[in-house]
Structure formats: structure tokens, C-alpha cells
Write an enzyme that holds these catalytic residues in place. Structure first.
Site, PDB file in Angstrom:
ATOM      1  N   ASP A 116       0.849  -1.199   0.000  1.00 56.50           N
ATOM      2  CA  ASP A 116       0.000   0.000   0.000  1.00 56.50           C
ATOM      3  C   ASP A 116       0.880   1.244   0.000  1.00 56.50           C
ATOM      4  O   ASP A 116       1.726   1.394   0.882  1.00 56.50           O
ATOM      5  CB  ASP A 116      -0.907  -0.012   1.232  1.00 56.50           C
ATOM      6  CG  ASP A 116      -1.819  -1.237   1.241  1.00 56.50           C
ATOM      7  OD1 ASP A 116      -2.681  -1.325   0.357  1.00 56.50           O
ATOM      8  OD2 ASP A 116      -1.639  -2.103   2.115  1.00 56.50           O
ATOM      9  N   ASP A 157       4.452   0.490  -7.977  1.00 53.18           N
ATOM     10  CA  ASP A 157       4.121   1.283  -9.173  1.00 53.18           C
ATOM     11  C   ASP A 157       3.927   2.752  -8.777  1.00 53.18           C
ATOM     12  O   ASP A 157       3.303   3.513  -9.493  1.00 53.18           O
ATOM     13  CB  ASP A 157       2.863   0.737  -9.870  1.00 53.18           C
ATOM     14  CG  ASP A 157       1.634   0.821  -8.991  1.00 53.18           C
ATOM     15  OD1 ASP A 157       1.783   1.067  -7.768  1.00 53.18           O
ATOM     16  OD2 ASP A 157       0.519   0.637  -9.511  1.00 53.18           O
ATOM     17  N   LYS A 191      -0.646   9.945   0.630  1.00 50.66           N
ATOM     18  CA  LYS A 191      -0.698  11.273   1.265  1.00 50.66           C
ATOM     19  C   LYS A 191       0.475  11.413   2.237  1.00 50.66           C
ATOM     20  O   LYS A 191       0.771  10.484   2.983  1.00 50.66           O
ATOM     21  CB  LYS A 191      -2.000  11.427   2.062  1.00 50.66           C
ATOM     22  CG  LYS A 191      -3.212  11.575   1.169  1.00 50.66           C
ATOM     23  CD  LYS A 191      -4.424  11.960   1.973  1.00 50.66           C
ATOM     24  CE  LYS A 191      -5.620  11.986   1.063  1.00 50.66           C
ATOM     25  NZ  LYS A 191      -6.796  11.308   1.620  1.00 50.66           N
TER      26      LYS A 191
END
Ligand SMILES: C[S@@+](CC[C@H](N)C(=O)[O-])C[C@H]1O[C@@H](n2cnc3c(N)ncnc32)[C@H](O)[C@@H]1O
Length: 238
Positions: free
Chosen positions: A144, A180, A148
Site C-alpha cells: 500500500d 508502481d 498522502k
């Protein structure tokens, strides 16, 4: 305001301490097929923290190099890699239950048996269950990105976490990361480069070409569809 200076002090005093985690527990519903696969396979391939420190030779019934995959999602890469490398053993860790179910369904279909899975937080599995210097490879594909800035502390690849990985991997073993998200790739490179016990396997000193043995996951294909690049990093333990 708490009067404890550190989380450890608070924990020692019996206070509940919220630690920063790399995931949020999502309430995913299992499909019937996933639930049935878990019921059938879990007794033979499931591992829990209650197993304590593992004797990997006993778990797999042989001595073979072990690859650990953290956050395997639906298990596509884990199952394909285990099927393609019968001479190795694989351990997968995932917190999302439908992912466990999907992985077990795929493994059953592919008749793969050289793998075990944990439905737990990888940090706890590493600390409580994996013996030091017992792994040959740790792979984390598309963790993950927590894009932010205020969430960057939730990214799983952090100096302290990398130290834990190094402790668990044998000399000449490898850490293989892929993302990615360019900003996360740069962060990974910085964290791994800062660790004197690691050598970058990239001939250009940054990223490696996509290794042939890393299967493309659904997640990666989706990223590609959106025009995302992919960065692979491989570092060897000295
Ligand atoms: C963005 S997904 C990528 C999944 C898969 N590797 C792929 O390429 O399709 C990241 C996965 O890591 C899992 N995850 C995040 N932190 C974890 C942790 N501490 N322990 C185990 N799994 C974790 C999440 O549940 C999620 O399924």
C-alpha cells in the site's frame, strides 16, 4: 493528554497503545468458494501466531530455501511462484481474509503444496514466528503506497522494518520489492541504501529490470492500464 513519555512506558503501565500499522482492516466478505477453500485447506497450510517460533524444516518436512511474501493480496504471485519453483518453500502473509481464501482456491486448483499462509500482521509474524537467518528471500509486491504525506509513516518499508527483515534473512539472501508508485520507489531506495548490511543488486545503483520470476498480478495490470510505471528493487544481505 497522556502523561506517558513513550508508548513503551504507557504499555508497561497497562494502557492500550495504538501503534502505527501498514494496513486498515477491511471488512471483506468471503465468497462461498473462498470460505470452502479455507475450511478444506487451512488445517494443512494455515499458520498462526500461536504456533510460536517455527521450525521451518518441520513445517515443510524438508530443508529447502524459503521465500516469504508479505501482503500477497489474492495470492496470484505466491501460488504461481510456488508452482514454478517446486524446489523451494513459500510462506505468505496477508491480513485480508478474502485474499487468504482466493489464495487457497488458486493453490488447490494449481495443486501447489510447497507453501503455508498466515492471516496476521507481517510485523508480528516476523517478530514472533520466524527464526533469525532462516529466510532466503523476502518479497513485497505493490505494498500500500499511502500516498498522502501525512500517511507516509504507515508505509511498511521503513528503516526499523528493514532491520527486522535483515535479521530474518540468511547471508546472500535477497529482499525483493516492487511498486508502481514512484515516490514510494524512491523512499524504498533511500531506506535500503542507508543500510550498510545490504548490497544493491542493480547494476545502475537504483532499480533492477523486472525479474522473470515475478508474476504479473491483477493489481499490477490495473496500474499498467492507468499508465503507471513499475520499479523493482533487489538487495542482497551481506
Ligand atoms: C496494494 S495490496 C497488493 C497486493 C499484492 N501484492 C498484489 O500485488 O496484487 C497490499 C496488500 O498488503 C496487505 N498488507 C498490508 N500491510 C500488511 C501487513 N502488515 N501484514 C500483512 N499484510 C499486509 C494488504 O492487506 C493488501 O492486501
Amino acid at each position: 493528554m497522556s502523561h506517558f513519555k513513550t508508548a513503551e512506558e504507557a504499555a508497561a503501565a497497562g494502557k492500550y497503545v495504538r501503534t502505527v500499522r501498514s494496513f486498515v482492516k477491511r471488512e471483506g466478505r468471503l465468497t462461498k468458494g473462498q470460505a470452502a477453500a479455507i475450511e478444506r485447506l487451512w488445517p494443512s497450510v494455515g499458520l498462526t501466531l500461536e504456533n510460536g517460533r517455527l521450525d521451518l524444516g518441520a513445517v515443510f518436512g524438508r530443508q529447502a530455501p524459503v521465500t516469504l511474501e508479505i501482503g500477497f493480496g489474492m495470492g496470484h504471485s505466491l501460488v504461481e511462484m510456488a508452482a514454478n519453483a517446486p524446489e523451494r518453500d513459500f510462506i505468505g502473509i496477508e491480513v485480508h481474509e478474502p485474499g487468504i481464501g482466493a489464495c487457497l482456491m488458486a493453490a488447490e486448483e494449481a495443486e501447489v503444496e510447497n507453501f503455508r499462509v498466515f492471516h496476521e500482521d507481517a510485523v508480528e509474524v516476523l517478530k514472533q514466528c520466524i527464526p533469525d537467518k532462516s529466510l532466503n528471500c523476502v518479497q513485497i509486491f505493490f505494498p500500500d503506497p499511502w500516498h498522502k504525506k501525512r500517511h507516509h509513516k504507515r508505509r511498511i518499508v521503513q528503516p526499523e522494518f528493514v532491520q527486522l527483515l535483515i535479521q530474518k534473512i540468511e547471508t546472500d539472501g535477497v529482499i525483493h520489492l516492487a511498486t508502481d508508485w514512484e515516490n514510494y520507489a524512491e523512499h524504498m531506495l533511500e531506506v535500503l541504501n542507508d543500510e550498510p548490511r545490504l548490497t544493491n543488486l542493480s547494476s545502475s545503483g537504483d532499480y533492477v529490470p523486472r525479474p522473470d520470476n515475478r508474476p504479473k498480478t491483477k493489481f499490477e495490470r490495473r496500474g499498467e492500464g492507468k499508465g503507471h510505471g513499475v520499479w523493482d528493487l533487489q538487495f542482497k544481505i551481506n
